[in-house]
Design a protein around this motif. Sequence first.
Motif, PDB file in Angstrom:
ATOM      1  N   ALA A  97       0.822  -1.208   0.000  1.00 12.43           N
ATOM      2  CA  ALA A  97       0.000   0.000   0.000  1.00 12.43           C
ATOM      3  C   ALA A  97       0.856   1.259   0.000  1.00 12.43           C
ATOM      4  CB  ALA A  97      -0.930  -0.005   1.211  1.00 12.43           C
ATOM      5  N   GLU A  98       2.131   1.129   0.371  1.00  9.31           N
ATOM      6  CA  GLU A  98       3.037   2.273   0.451  1.00  9.31           C
ATOM      7  C   GLU A  98       4.080   2.299  -0.663  1.00  9.31           C
ATOM      8  OE1 GLU A  98       4.714   2.443   4.378  1.00  9.31           O
ATOM      9  OE2 GLU A  98       2.777   2.057   5.312  1.00  9.31           O
ATOM     10  N   PHE A  99       4.069   1.332  -1.577  1.00  6.60           N
ATOM     11  CA  PHE A  99       5.029   1.340  -2.679  1.00  6.60           C
ATOM     12  C   PHE A  99       4.833   2.606  -3.510  1.00  6.60           C
ATOM     13  CE2 PHE A  99       5.452  -3.581  -3.178  1.00  6.60           C
ATOM     14  CZ  PHE A  99       6.125  -3.637  -1.980  1.00  6.60           C
ATOM     15  N   THR A 100       5.940   3.164  -3.974  1.00  4.98           N
ATOM     16  CA  THR A 100       5.877   4.311  -4.874  1.00  4.98           C
ATOM     17  C   THR A 100       6.160   3.822  -6.290  1.00  4.98           C
ATOM     18  OG1 THR A 100       8.213   4.803  -4.490  1.00  4.98           O
ATOM     19  CG2 THR A 100       6.621   5.903  -3.057  1.00  4.98           C
ATOM     20  N   PRO A 101       5.738   4.588  -7.287  1.00  4.93           N
ATOM     21  CA  PRO A 101       6.029   4.155  -8.661  1.00  4.93           C
ATOM     22  C   PRO A 101       7.532   4.121  -8.921  1.00  4.93           C
ATOM     23  CG  PRO A 101       4.338   5.849  -8.624  1.00  4.93           C
ATOM     24  CD  PRO A 101       4.912   5.782  -7.235  1.00  4.93           C
ATOM     25  N   ALA A 102       7.974   3.148  -9.654  1.00  7.45           N
ATOM     26  CA  ALA A 102       9.374   3.069 -10.056  1.00  7.45           C
ATOM     27  C   ALA A 102       9.592   4.029 -11.226  1.00  7.45           C
ATOM     28  CB  ALA A 102       9.734   1.645 -10.459  1.00  7.45           C
ATOM     29  N   LEU A 103      10.638   4.833 -11.130  1.00 11.96           N
ATOM     30  CA  LEU A 103      10.923   5.801 -12.187  1.00 11.96           C
ATOM     31  C   LEU A 103      11.476   5.098 -13.419  1.00 11.96           C
ATOM     32  CD1 LEU A 103      12.622   8.594 -10.067  1.00 11.96           C
ATOM     33  CD2 LEU A 103      10.253   8.493 -10.863  1.00 11.96           C
ATOM     34  N   LYS A 104      10.914   5.417 -14.552  1.00  8.17           N
ATOM     35  CA  LYS A 104      11.402   4.866 -15.817  1.00  8.17           C
ATOM     36  C   LYS A 104      12.578   5.732 -16.272  1.00  8.17           C
ATOM     37  CE  LYS A 104       7.025   2.870 -17.256  1.00  8.17           C
ATOM     38  NZ  LYS A 104       5.997   2.811 -18.303  1.00  8.17           N
ATOM     39  N   ASP A 105      13.751   5.417 -15.735  1.00  5.28           N
ATOM     40  CA  ASP A 105      14.919   6.245 -15.981  1.00  5.28           C
ATOM     41  C   ASP A 105      15.952   5.587 -16.894  1.00  5.28           C
ATOM     42  OD1 ASP A 105      15.696   4.302 -14.221  1.00  5.28           O
ATOM     43  OD2 ASP A 105      16.448   5.660 -12.690  1.00  5.28           O
ATOM     44  N   SER A 106      15.616   4.472 -17.473  1.00 10.78           N
ATOM     45  CA  SER A 106      16.510   3.791 -18.418  1.00 10.78           C
ATOM     46  C   SER A 106      15.845   3.743 -19.784  1.00 10.78           C
ATOM     47  CB  SER A 106      16.820   2.374 -17.937  1.00 10.78           C
ATOM     48  OG  SER A 106      17.536   2.422 -16.725  1.00 10.78           O
ATOM     49  N   ARG A 107      16.679   3.659 -20.814  1.00  6.99           N
ATOM     50  CA  ARG A 107      16.150   3.680 -22.181  1.00  6.99           C
ATOM     51  C   ARG A 107      16.525   2.401 -22.912  1.00  6.99           C
ATOM     52  NH1 ARG A 107      13.671   6.669 -25.442  1.00  6.99           N
ATOM     53  NH2 ARG A 107      13.618   8.490 -24.103  1.00  6.99           N
ATOM     54  N   ASN A 108      15.555   1.856 -23.636  1.00  7.12           N
ATOM     55  CA  ASN A 108      15.772   0.709 -24.498  1.00  7.12           C
ATOM     56  C   ASN A 108      15.839   1.228 -25.935  1.00  7.12           C
ATOM     57  OD1 ASN A 108      15.514  -1.480 -26.215  1.00  7.12           O
ATOM     58  ND2 ASN A 108      14.157  -2.598 -24.852  1.00  7.12           N
TER      59      ASN A 108
END
Length: 76
Positions: free
Chosen positions: A19-30
């Motif tokens: 319930a407390e997880f935050t979104p993971a930042l999409k900071d890598s590029r494919n």
Amino acid sequence: MRRSEQVGELVAALAKAQAEFTPALKDSRNPFYNSKYADLSAVIGAVRPALNKHGIVLTQDISADLERQVAIVRTG
């Protein structure tokens, strides 16, 4: 499947942590798909504070069988 009698405590702690997880930042590029993604470090960074707060640890155990040329990674 056999389970510990304390599995209920773990499940309750996981529910609170999720319930407390935050979104993971999409900071890598494919570059192949020209898209962005959250790498493992970003995912761990998004969930570890909540897991730790509720007494849940991330572990990783690596072992190898050199004779069979196999590496085994277990997470829990």
